[in-house]
Design an enzyme around this catalytic site. Structure first.
Site, short mmCIF file in Angstrom:
data_model
loop_
_atom_site.label_atom_id
_atom_site.label_comp_id
_atom_site.label_asym_id
_atom_site.label_seq_id
_atom_site.Cartn_x
_atom_site.Cartn_y
_atom_site.Cartn_z
N GLN A 85 0.81 -1.21 0.00
CA GLN A 85 0.00 0.00 0.00
C GLN A 85 0.86 1.28 0.00
OE1 GLN A 85 -3.09 -1.51 3.23
NE2 GLN A 85 -3.80 0.35 2.24
N HIS A 86 0.21 2.38 -0.37
CA HIS A 86 0.67 3.75 -0.14
C HIS A 86 1.79 4.24 -1.05
CE1 HIS A 86 -1.75 3.46 3.44
NE2 HIS A 86 -0.90 2.69 4.07
N ASP A 246 -2.28 -4.92 -0.32
CA ASP A 246 -1.92 -6.22 0.25
C ASP A 246 -2.75 -6.58 1.47
OD1 ASP A 246 -0.69 -4.27 1.82
OD2 ASP A 246 1.33 -5.09 1.61
#
Length: 492
Positions: A85-86, A246
């Site tokens: 992520q991110h 994820d």
């Protein structure tokens, strides 16, 4: 495909590696899997990777998994990617990265996170819209860092993607994301299920640079393009799902969601330590990321930066094997070696106290385990409250923790979590839950079936039950006392 069992491919593009599983659609049996490593660079808070290397790794992992499975390429019905992520991926007009991606655990944007918090009127304003407070891991803070430190690159960006978006676009030629991963950017509002125009303006983001948000992670967003098919050795036209982050994929793999288990907590012990649960309650709690899930529910999540790698570092410094640990006694070790996210201490370093003449190396290692497990479990209590639950209520405490990630396979990790939590555990038999969740998304895109229902039917969340141990309240209170006294004077 006459006479062939249909299979789907689930891809887990994580911080350290890409893993791909080839899964039988009817049974959920993993017929083959492949893996290819990633390279992470950076120091002093910087963590970066080349997105082109992710694409190469995806090809290697899929090829290895398909070879091991023995399945014909024509048997593949769908593919989906779950990604870390991110991360901030900035692309030129040809879809090529302008620079290495800033990863989730890059903490250089902590000042930008603080500034954004104040710019909107404080944490409560962010929680009300996005369900999350700005911290250095979130994508919008990284974009702000890029605008301030590399303005020419930000100005040249023709597209901005998350890691899984980048890979999905390479597969299907479609600029698309899902609500789960989008909810970790800080420019997506969980109240509306869309990008928030005011937040986009606040960070100087043009919505035209961003991918479209599909309804769910299992939405069929396209098919494998001829170029992607050639790169992967697969037929063109295979269904491609929107994919997700994820953590959202792991929840699907565990059968958590509207068609499965709700408000059942998970503790994942990996590079980071995470706690999450699927819930119908929209989370908006300090210290908890109020994510959307991949299936239309919510996925409140607490994340700690320092988990298995931090404990392994302490073991290496002591010259011990990771299993050579015993309870820490009077020693307390807060292993915040790379700053920390929950609690929000981006500039913290490790802290050791309570050492005496009779303290042993094994106790110091045990104290590292305790400090990491305590941090994760305290985030768990906050998570349960965000779901509207009382962590101390007997009916809540009796629900087993599903323990996942690489650490779940370690005896000391299991024992430490049981001792500090006083809760029963379930350790799933499958270890590649993110990739299996992605496979369920791929199956959903290929068949139109709810992915959580698919995963629950596969039984991928089933595992070994471990009974509760008596809770070690003395250790808990000792660590909590040190953390409270050390914040903010020693850890900020």
């Amino acid at each position: 495909m006459r006479g062939q069992q249909r299979v789907v491919i689930g891809v887990d593009s994580s911080t350290q590696a890409t893993k791909a599983v080839v899964v039988d659609v009817g049974t959920g049996r993993i017929r083959g899997q492949g893996r290819a490593p990633h390279t992470v660079t950076g120091s002093d808070g910087a963590r970066e990777s080349d997105p082109e290397a992710w694409w190469s790794a995806l090809g290697e992992a899929v090829a290895a998994g398909l070879k091991e499975s023995g399945a014909e390429p024509s048997a593949v019905a769908g593919v989906a990617v779950a990604g870390q992520q991110h991360g901030l991926v900035v692309l030129d007009a040809a879809g090529r990265p302008l620079r290495p991606a800033l990863l989730w655990n890059d903490t250089r944007s902590a000042p930008q996170a603080a500034a954004l918090t104040e710019a909107l009127g404080g944490p409560a304003a962010w929680l009300a819209r996005t369900g999350s407070e700005p911290v250095a891991s979130m994508t919008a803070t990284k974009w702000q860092w890029l605008r301030e430190h590399e303005p020419a690159t930000a100005e040249a960006a023709a597209a901005v993607r998350l890691p899984h978006d980048f890979l999905t676009e390479r597969l299907a030629g479609t600029a698309v994301t899902d609500p789960g991963d989008a909810s970790g950017t800080l420019w997506y509002a969980t109240t509306t299920g869309a990008y928030d125009p005011e937040l986009l303006d606040l960070v100087g983001m043009d919505a035209r640079l961003l991918p479209e948000v599909a309804p769910t992670g299992a939405t069929r967003v396209g098919v494998l393009t001829p170029a992607a098919a050639d790169a992967l050795g697969l037929p063109a036209g295979i269904a491609v799902a929107a994919g997700t982050g994820d953590n959202m994929a792991a929840a699907v793999g565990l059968g958590l969601g509207g068609a499965g288990l709700l408000d059942h907590p998970v503790v994942s012990l990996g590079t980071s330590g995470t706690v999450f649960a699927a819930s119908r309650t929209r989370p908006a709690a300090p210290g908890i990321a109020g994510f959307a899930a991949a299936d239309g529910t919510y996925l409140p999540l607490g994340c700690t930066l320092n988990c298995t790698l931090a404990v392994d570092k302490v073991a290496a410094l002591l010259g011990l094997d990771r299993e050579d640990a015993e309870p820490g006694g009077a020693a307390v070790l807060l292993p915040y070696l790379d700053g920390e996210r929950t609690p929000d201490l981006p500039h913290a370093s490790g802290l050791l106290t309570g050492v005496r003449h009779d303290t042993t190396p094994r106790q110091l290692l045990g104290a590292a385990y305790e400090g990491a497990a305590f941090t994760v479990l305290r985030a768990l209590d906050e998570l349960l409250r965000a779901c509207g639950l009382d962590p101390a209520a007997p009916e809540v405490r009796s629900r087993p923790l599903r323990l996942t990630g690489g650490g779940a396979q370690g005896r000391v990790w299991r024992d430490t979590v049981r001792r500090l939590s006083g809760r029963p555990l379930i350790v799933p038999h499958h270890t590649e839950l993110v990739a299996l969740g992605a496979a369920a998304l791929a199956a959903g895109a290929a068949t139109g079936t709810d992915p959580v229902e698919i995963a629950a039917g596969w039984g991928t969340g089933e595992g070994e039950p471990l009974p509760a141990l008596p809770r070690d309240r003395a250790a808990w209170e000792r660590i909590e006392g040190v953390l409270d006294r050390a914040t903010p004077s020693l850890l900020s």
